[in-house]
Design a protein around this motif. Structure first.
Motif, PDB file in Angstrom:
ATOM      1  N   MET A 138       0.815  -1.202   0.000  1.00  0.00           N
ATOM      2  CA  MET A 138       0.000   0.000   0.000  1.00  0.00           C
ATOM      3  C   MET A 138       0.855   1.262   0.000  1.00  0.00           C
ATOM      4  O   MET A 138       1.793   1.392   0.786  1.00  0.00           O
ATOM      5  N   ARG A 139       0.503   2.166  -0.879  1.00  0.00           N
ATOM      6  CA  ARG A 139       1.172   3.453  -1.052  1.00  0.00           C
ATOM      7  C   ARG A 139       2.687   3.306  -1.239  1.00  0.00           C
ATOM      8  O   ARG A 139       3.467   4.195  -0.896  1.00  0.00           O
ATOM      9  N   GLY A 140       3.101   2.156  -1.784  1.00  0.00           N
ATOM     10  CA  GLY A 140       4.494   1.963  -2.148  1.00  0.00           C
ATOM     11  C   GLY A 140       5.413   1.537  -1.028  1.00  0.00           C
ATOM     12  O   GLY A 140       6.631   1.520  -1.210  1.00  0.00           O
ATOM     13  N   HIS A 141       4.862   1.150   0.137  1.00  0.00           N
ATOM     14  CA  HIS A 141       5.692   0.727   1.269  1.00  0.00           C
ATOM     15  C   HIS A 141       5.832  -0.800   1.248  1.00  0.00           C
ATOM     16  O   HIS A 141       4.841  -1.525   1.332  1.00  0.00           O
ATOM     17  N   MET A 167       5.102  -0.601  -8.948  1.00  0.00           N
ATOM     18  CA  MET A 167       5.681  -0.923 -10.249  1.00  0.00           C
ATOM     19  C   MET A 167       7.008  -0.175 -10.386  1.00  0.00           C
ATOM     20  O   MET A 167       7.066   1.047 -10.280  1.00  0.00           O
ATOM     21  N   GLY A 168       8.086  -0.913 -10.598  1.00  0.00           N
ATOM     22  CA  GLY A 168       9.407  -0.308 -10.688  1.00  0.00           C
ATOM     23  C   GLY A 168      10.178  -0.317  -9.388  1.00  0.00           C
ATOM     24  O   GLY A 168      11.359   0.029  -9.365  1.00  0.00           O
ATOM     25  N   ALA A 169       9.532  -0.717  -8.283  1.00  0.00           N
ATOM     26  CA  ALA A 169      10.205  -0.801  -6.983  1.00  0.00           C
ATOM     27  C   ALA A 169      10.810  -2.193  -6.802  1.00  0.00           C
ATOM     28  O   ALA A 169      10.554  -3.113  -7.589  1.00  0.00           O
ATOM     29  N   ALA A 170      11.600  -2.351  -5.726  1.00  0.00           N
ATOM     30  CA  ALA A 170      12.260  -3.638  -5.480  1.00  0.00           C
ATOM     31  C   ALA A 170      12.609  -3.768  -4.004  1.00  0.00           C
ATOM     32  O   ALA A 170      12.705  -2.770  -3.280  1.00  0.00           O
ATOM     33  N   CYS A 184       0.496  -8.580  -9.337  1.00  0.00           N
ATOM     34  CA  CYS A 184      -0.559  -7.847 -10.027  1.00  0.00           C
ATOM     35  C   CYS A 184      -0.249  -6.349  -9.990  1.00  0.00           C
ATOM     36  O   CYS A 184       0.120  -5.816  -8.944  1.00  0.00           O
ATOM     37  N   TYR A 185      -0.452  -5.685 -11.125  1.00  0.00           N
ATOM     38  CA  TYR A 185      -0.136  -4.268 -11.264  1.00  0.00           C
ATOM     39  C   TYR A 185      -1.328  -3.538 -11.867  1.00  0.00           C
ATOM     40  O   TYR A 185      -2.174  -4.145 -12.534  1.00  0.00           O
ATOM     41  N   SER A 186      -1.343  -2.227 -11.660  1.00  0.00           N
ATOM     42  CA  SER A 186      -2.407  -1.384 -12.203  1.00  0.00           C
ATOM     43  C   SER A 186      -1.812  -0.329 -13.121  1.00  0.00           C
ATOM     44  O   SER A 186      -0.715   0.183 -12.859  1.00  0.00           O
ATOM     45  N   THR A 187      -2.550  -0.003 -14.178  1.00  0.00           N
ATOM     46  CA  THR A 187      -2.170   1.120 -15.041  1.00  0.00           C
ATOM     47  C   THR A 187      -3.295   2.160 -15.071  1.00  0.00           C
ATOM     48  O   THR A 187      -3.497   2.848 -16.060  1.00  0.00           O
ATOM     49  N   GLN A 188      -4.023   2.252 -13.952  1.00  0.00           N
ATOM     50  CA  GLN A 188      -5.021   3.300 -13.784  1.00  0.00           C
ATOM     51  C   GLN A 188      -4.315   4.665 -13.768  1.00  0.00           C
ATOM     52  O   GLN A 188      -3.112   4.742 -13.501  1.00  0.00           O
ATOM     53  N   THR A 189      -5.022   5.709 -14.057  1.00  0.00           N
ATOM     54  CA  THR A 189      -4.441   7.032 -14.272  1.00  0.00           C
ATOM     55  C   THR A 189      -3.439   7.463 -13.219  1.00  0.00           C
ATOM     56  O   THR A 189      -2.419   8.066 -13.530  1.00  0.00           O
ATOM     57  N   TYR A 190      -3.679   7.157 -11.938  1.00  0.00           N
ATOM     58  CA  TYR A 190      -2.812   7.651 -10.881  1.00  0.00           C
ATOM     59  C   TYR A 190      -1.675   6.703 -10.542  1.00  0.00           C
ATOM     60  O   TYR A 190      -0.998   6.886  -9.519  1.00  0.00           O
ATOM     61  N   LYS A 191      -1.447   5.691 -11.385  1.00  0.00           N
ATOM     62  CA  LYS A 191      -0.376   4.737 -11.121  1.00  0.00           C
ATOM     63  C   LYS A 191       0.871   5.105 -11.933  1.00  0.00           C
ATOM     64  O   LYS A 191       0.942   6.153 -12.554  1.00  0.00           O
ATOM     65  N   HIS A 192       1.860   4.214 -11.973  1.00  0.00           N
ATOM     66  CA  HIS A 192       3.157   4.563 -12.545  1.00  0.00           C
ATOM     67  C   HIS A 192       3.171   4.541 -14.063  1.00  0.00           C
ATOM     68  O   HIS A 192       4.071   5.128 -14.684  1.00  0.00           O
ATOM     69  N   PHE A 298      12.274   2.215  -3.459  1.00  0.00           N
ATOM     70  CA  PHE A 298      10.873   2.609  -3.541  1.00  0.00           C
ATOM     71  C   PHE A 298      10.651   3.616  -4.668  1.00  0.00           C
ATOM     72  O   PHE A 298      11.609   4.189  -5.210  1.00  0.00           O
ATOM     73  N   VAL A 299       9.393   3.804  -5.011  1.00  0.00           N
ATOM     74  CA  VAL A 299       8.999   4.799  -5.998  1.00  0.00           C
ATOM     75  C   VAL A 299       8.120   5.816  -5.272  1.00  0.00           C
ATOM     76  O   VAL A 299       7.034   5.483  -4.809  1.00  0.00           O
ATOM     77  N   GLY A 300       8.599   7.053  -5.178  1.00  0.00           N
ATOM     78  CA  GLY A 300       7.927   8.047  -4.347  1.00  0.00           C
ATOM     79  C   GLY A 300       6.817   8.795  -5.039  1.00  0.00           C
ATOM     80  O   GLY A 300       6.792  10.029  -5.039  1.00  0.00           O
ATOM     81  N   SER A 301       5.849   8.078  -5.605  1.00  0.00           N
ATOM     82  CA  SER A 301       4.757   8.737  -6.328  1.00  0.00           C
ATOM     83  C   SER A 301       3.667   9.259  -5.404  1.00  0.00           C
ATOM     84  O   SER A 301       2.722   9.903  -5.854  1.00  0.00           O
ATOM     85  N   SER A 302       3.787   8.969  -4.113  1.00  0.00           N
ATOM     86  CA  SER A 302       2.904   9.559  -3.114  1.00  0.00           C
ATOM     87  C   SER A 302       3.707   9.694  -1.826  1.00  0.00           C
ATOM     88  O   SER A 302       4.786   9.105  -1.681  1.00  0.00           O
ATOM     89  N   PHE A 303       3.171  10.477  -0.883  1.00  0.00           N
ATOM     90  CA  PHE A 303       3.912  10.746   0.348  1.00  0.00           C
ATOM     91  C   PHE A 303       2.962  10.628   1.522  1.00  0.00           C
ATOM     92  O   PHE A 303       1.831  11.114   1.464  1.00  0.00           O
TER      93      PHE A 303
END
Length: 401
Positions: A138-141, A167-170, A184-192, A298-303
């Protein structure tokens, strides 16, 4: 003069020109269904699957209609059925328990820590309650995936990873989505990657991959896939696997393929923005930052940050004050769910016992998007506004105590 931010928290970057051209070409020829191909044509969807399999290092990949559909398909492929308990995070978004409930199965929530990851002590204690864990990053954590994998292996618990935000994290160099049986990944508008709606599924398991291709509605045209098992893998399964149609179409795949090629650069740009905001909020009285472990890329697309043990009225005051200055914070502690901020007690189709430790975290959790339309200077300005509004109230609370 009081500083005010004027940017939009919901404005994404434009689609790359290459994606626009590919989408226009698809509209011109009209072959938008993934299996409607000209002689000798591979098709955008099959090529996207091949590209994404290579990106993640997976043997197989399937492109589907949404991230939620991806999770439900993964659960179906594992044979999850009505009434079956499925472990999942208490801190997640509604499509995760929704995917479980869509099969008639029962979400069983595991608590969240102050690091915003699944509580591994609780997971270890409850691992015997189910045979599947739908794990939300959740939220990239990302949790300690070494310990989580050891817990699940010892308990015979199969892991599906929800990587909508990773997506893109490790973790320790292993791409998110590659620790469990299925990612499973999402390509909804607010995703990576942005196709409006869309999803991708990866696995190394031949039978699971074949089941998911059939579930997506392949109409016995599975030989038109390039990142799927060989035709013989489908022979027995094709008679017993229902068609639950949810394919990705050519138009969305055409938009996504150029985005995948620049995804590493975009991930680095998100994380740079995250670090600016993090630096600007460090040391603010009453504000707890989420420290990122060294093992996590991580990918910091949200904080996210925490106002732990603040009264609800004080948190609401911060949210309102920041909003008045143009900074949009989402609060997971509000009584009524708003937008994407619902929490486990909001999902009344899947009731749960009280979870005091989780409730404490969610009561103080504030969240914001960091779209790449924000500059580094924008992020510094946002940090100044949040630090002023939280800092003033935090100092008053400290003085009162």
């Amino acid at each position: 003069m009081t500083e005010r931010f004027t940017g939009s928290f919901t404005q994404q970057e434009p689609i790359p020109e290459e994606g626009i051209a590919a989408a226009v070409e698809a509209m011109r020829h009209g072959r938008l269904h993934r299996y409607n191909l000209a002689p000798g044509e591979a098709g955008e969807v099959a090529l996207l699957e091949e590209d994404f399999a290579a990106f993640t290092g997976a043997r197989y990949c399937l492109a589907v209609a949404s991230g939620g559909y991806a999770m439900a398909t993964a659960l179906r492929a594992l044979g999850v059925g009505p009434g079956e308990p499925v472990l999942t995070n208490a801190f997640t978004l509604a499509p995760v328990p929704g995917a479980i409930a869509s099969l008639g199965a029962r979400p069983v929530y595991v608590g969240v820590t102050e690091e915003l990851t699944i509580d591994l002590d609780e997971l270890e204690a409850r691992a015997g309650e189910a045979r599947v864990l739908l794990l939300s990053h959740m939220r990239g954590h990302i949790a300690d995936m070494d310990r989580l994998t050891a817990i699940c292996d010892a308990a015979g618990l199969t892991v599906i990873e929800d990587c909508a935000h990773t997506m893109g994290a490790a973790w320790r160099g292993v791409p998110s989505g590659r620790h469990g049986a299925i990612g499973c990944y999402s390509t909804q508008t607010y995703k990576h990657m942005n196709s409006g709606e869309g999803g991708l599924i990866v696995t190394d398991d031949e039978e699971l991959a074949a089941r998911m291709v059939l579930l997506s509605g392949s109409y016995m045209l599975y030989d038109r896939h390039r990142a799927a098992p060989p035709p013989e893998a489908f022979e027995r399964l094709k008679w017993e696997t229902p068609n639950v149609s949810g394919r990705m179409d050519t138009l969305r795949a055409a938009i996504l393929r150029p985005q995948l090629r620049v995804l590493p650069e975009k991930c680095a740009a998100w994380t740079a923005r995250y670090r600016v905001l993090e630096a600007g909020l460090r040391g603010i009285p009453g504000l707890t930052l989420i420290e990122r472990p060294e093992e996590e890329r991580f990918v910091g697309s949200s904080f996210q940050f925490l106002l732990l043990d603040w009264p609800a009225e004080a948190v609401a005051e911060v949210v309102a004050a920041c909003a008045a200055r143009g900074v949009e914070l989402k609060w997971f502690g509000a009584e009524e769910p708003v937008g994407f901020t619902s929490r486990y007690e909001s999902w009344r189709y899947a009731p749960a016992p009280p979870m005091p430790a989780t409730d404490r975290v969610l009561a103080g959790l504030l969240d914001m998007r960091l779209p790449l339309t924000f500059s580094l200077a924008d992020c510094a300005q946002i940090a100044r506004i949040v630090s002023e509004e939280v800092g003033a109230r935090g100092a008053r609370r400290t003085a009162a105590e």
